[in-house]
Design a protein around this motif. Structure first.
Motif, short mmCIF file in Angstrom:
data_model
loop_
_atom_site.label_atom_id
_atom_site.label_comp_id
_atom_site.label_asym_id
_atom_site.label_seq_id
_atom_site.Cartn_x
_atom_site.Cartn_y
_atom_site.Cartn_z
N ALA A 171 14.70 -1.37 -6.24
CA ALA A 171 13.91 -1.79 -7.41
C ALA A 171 12.56 -1.08 -7.46
O ALA A 171 12.17 -0.52 -8.48
CB ALA A 171 13.71 -3.30 -7.40
N LYS A 172 11.84 -1.07 -6.34
CA LYS A 172 10.53 -0.41 -6.32
C LYS A 172 10.66 1.10 -6.38
O LYS A 172 9.82 1.79 -6.99
CB LYS A 172 9.75 -0.84 -5.08
CG LYS A 172 9.23 -2.27 -5.14
CD LYS A 172 8.36 -2.61 -3.95
CE LYS A 172 7.82 -4.03 -4.07
NZ LYS A 172 6.97 -4.40 -2.89
N ALA A 211 13.85 10.20 -4.20
CA ALA A 211 14.16 10.52 -2.80
C ALA A 211 13.02 10.07 -1.88
O ALA A 211 13.27 9.54 -0.78
CB ALA A 211 14.38 12.03 -2.67
N TRP A 212 11.79 10.24 -2.31
CA TRP A 212 10.63 9.85 -1.52
C TRP A 212 10.61 8.33 -1.32
O TRP A 212 10.44 7.84 -0.20
CB TRP A 212 9.36 10.33 -2.21
CG TRP A 212 8.11 10.21 -1.40
CD1 TRP A 212 7.93 9.52 -0.23
CD2 TRP A 212 6.85 10.81 -1.70
NE1 TRP A 212 6.65 9.64 0.22
CE2 TRP A 212 5.96 10.43 -0.67
CE3 TRP A 212 6.37 11.61 -2.73
CZ2 TRP A 212 4.63 10.82 -0.64
CZ3 TRP A 212 5.05 12.01 -2.70
CH2 TRP A 212 4.19 11.63 -1.69
N GLY A 213 10.77 7.59 -2.42
CA GLY A 213 10.76 6.13 -2.31
C GLY A 213 11.88 5.61 -1.44
O GLY A 213 11.69 4.68 -0.63
N HIS A 214 13.07 6.20 -1.59
CA HIS A 214 14.22 5.76 -0.77
C HIS A 214 13.97 6.06 0.71
O HIS A 214 14.28 5.23 1.58
CB HIS A 214 15.48 6.46 -1.25
CG HIS A 214 16.71 6.10 -0.48
ND1 HIS A 214 17.18 4.81 -0.41
CD2 HIS A 214 17.56 6.86 0.26
CE1 HIS A 214 18.28 4.78 0.34
NE2 HIS A 214 18.52 6.01 0.76
N ARG A 244 25.59 2.61 -5.42
CA ARG A 244 25.99 3.31 -4.20
C ARG A 244 25.12 2.97 -3.00
O ARG A 244 25.62 2.79 -1.89
CB ARG A 244 25.96 4.83 -4.43
CG ARG A 244 27.00 5.32 -5.41
CD ARG A 244 26.90 6.82 -5.58
NE ARG A 244 27.16 7.51 -4.33
CZ ARG A 244 28.36 7.87 -3.90
NH1 ARG A 244 29.43 7.59 -4.63
NH2 ARG A 244 28.53 8.51 -2.76
N ILE A 245 23.79 2.88 -3.22
CA ILE A 245 22.90 2.74 -2.07
C ILE A 245 22.47 1.31 -1.81
O ILE A 245 21.97 1.01 -0.72
CB ILE A 245 21.62 3.60 -2.24
CG1 ILE A 245 20.72 3.05 -3.36
CG2 ILE A 245 21.98 5.05 -2.49
CD1 ILE A 245 19.38 3.75 -3.45
N ALA A 246 22.65 0.41 -2.79
CA ALA A 246 22.14 -0.94 -2.58
C ALA A 246 23.09 -2.01 -3.09
O ALA A 246 22.64 -3.00 -3.68
CB ALA A 246 20.77 -1.10 -3.25
N ARG A 256 0.81 -1.22 0.00
CA ARG A 256 0.00 0.00 0.00
C ARG A 256 0.84 1.26 0.00
O ARG A 256 0.44 2.29 -0.56
CB ARG A 256 -0.94 -0.02 1.20
CG ARG A 256 -1.96 -1.15 1.15
CD ARG A 256 -2.90 -1.10 2.34
NE ARG A 256 -3.88 -2.18 2.27
CZ ARG A 256 -4.82 -2.39 3.19
NH1 ARG A 256 -4.89 -1.59 4.26
NH2 ARG A 256 -5.66 -3.39 3.06
N ARG A 257 2.00 1.21 0.64
CA ARG A 257 2.86 2.41 0.65
C ARG A 257 3.31 2.77 -0.76
O ARG A 257 3.27 3.94 -1.16
CB ARG A 257 4.09 2.16 1.53
CG ARG A 257 3.82 2.04 3.01
CD ARG A 257 5.15 1.94 3.75
NE ARG A 257 5.98 0.87 3.18
CZ ARG A 257 7.30 0.79 3.35
NH1 ARG A 257 7.93 1.72 4.04
NH2 ARG A 257 7.98 -0.22 2.83
#
Length: 374
Positions: free
Chosen positions: A300-301, A290-293, A359-361, A95-96
């Protein structure tokens, strides 16, 4: 690994941390070059053969250009054939992610394009109106290609694209009325009278999404039933994978052949229209990513949400602009400039996303990929 499948199939963390671009085939690694070449070829063909645009545009099904439809079907079918439809219920339960995508696509996206159009084009109402219409047409086609190239979540992309398609049918006309007539009136700005045909929207959605979606679903269902999942994943998908990029290049050639004369004879107009579009794509992608992270959706999402929010359904926008205002109108030109800017910008953002991924994952790439190819 298939030449055009950018997902890593290795389960080795060391291999997965290697530079992504080094693992790509020549076709994938130089994709921006091929896309730019396709754009140039289309413009040259449109200029060298003045009657070509008329012949291409005359072949239509309803308001949909048949050559463009063919290119998009070739482009989208392999991507949708890769989707694991048996896992869509898991994605739909997030849902998020769904709420984030809906807010970005149907609240922030149109509002941002409205603001940028008025900021950059206050003296050019036709171009401004065309850009607002582009902002209302949420992406249901090429986003699948960008998402796949950026190693986004295929299942999530299929769900979000389907949701955008439904909302497009239900909300496009209402939002057009609001952003062209109601909101400008409230703000003391000029209003625009425009009627949107629900038939145009429905035909666009059915052609550009419905046909390849059904074809992809049936291919996977009967292919796995007849030959098994291993054969389907390891032998069939690699064979049809390159078709997606060939379809993309063909579509770009046709689009720019249709509007090559207009683009080359009105360069300053193209520049004026391009500026708010560049701002739109950069802001939508950056804010969405930025919001999703920040929400912890995972790379991926997050990539899927970002590309879904940043892309636009320029096929629908062009069809609506031509149908309402005419093929030679400023609104139609604004619609055509949409893919002129969107295609190279979103290709660049694919590489930005892949760089962010490293870098992040770096530690999560392996587990996510293993789940996708399992």
């Amino acid at each position: 690994m298939a030449a055009t499948d950018l997902r890593h199939t290795s389960t080795s963390a060391e291999e997965d941390s290697a530079p992504v671009l080094a693992k790509l085939s020549m076709l994938d690694r130089f994709l921006p070059v091929w896309i730019i070449a396709a754009m140039v070829l289309g413009i040259v063909l449109g200029r060298a053969i003045p009657s070509l645009a008329g012949h291409l545009d005359a072949v239509q099904v309803g308001s949909v250009s048949l050559p463009i439809a063919i290119g998009l079907l070739l482009m989208m079918y392999p991507v949708l054939a890769k989707v694991r439809y048996d896992r869509l219920d898991r994605v739909a339960g997030d849902r998020r992610m769904l709420a984030t995508s809906l807010v970005l696509n149907w609240l922030i996206g149109p509002a941002l394009m409205f603001a940028l159009a008025w900021i950059f084009l206050p003296d050019l109402p036709a171009y401004r109106t065309g850009l607002i219409i582009v902002g209302l047409a949420r992406c249901i086609a090429m986003v699948l290609i960008w998402n796949d190239l950026a190693c986004g979540d295929r299942q999530a992309a299929a769900v979000l694209v389907a949701i955008n398609a439904v909302f497009q049918i239900l909300a496009f006309g209402v939002l057009g009325w609001f952003y062209l007539q109601v909101l400008p009136g409230w703000l003391g700005l000029d209003t625009v009278e425009a009627g949107f045909s629900i038939g145009t929207i429905v035909v666009s959605v059915l052609v550009f999404l419905g046909i390849p979606l059904v074809a992809g679903f049936l291919t996977r269902t009967f292919g796995e039933r007849a030959k098994g999942t291993d054969w389907y994943e390891q032998r069939f998908l690699p064979k049809i994978g390159p078709v997606a990029l060939y379809g993309l290049l063909f579509t770009i050639v046709v689009l720019f052949a249709l509007q090559g004369h207009t683009i080359t004879t009105q360069p300053w107009s193209v520049v004026r229209i391009a500026l708010p579009l560049l701002g739109y794509f950069a802001l939508m992608f950056g804010v969405s990513f930025a919001w999703g992270h920040r929400m912890g959706l995972g790379y991926a999402k997050t990539a899927t949400v970002a590309f879904t929010a940043a892309g636009n359904n320029f096929e629908l926008a062009i069809a609506v602009c031509i149908g309402v205002f005419g093929a030679t109108s400023g609104q139609a030109l604004a619609g055509v400039v949409g893919p002129l800017i969107e295609v190279p910008v979103l290709v660049a953002l694919v590489y930005v996303a892949l760089a962010i991924r490293r870098r992040i994952a770096p530690a999560t790439n392996t587990s996510a990929t293993a789940q996708e190819v399992a």
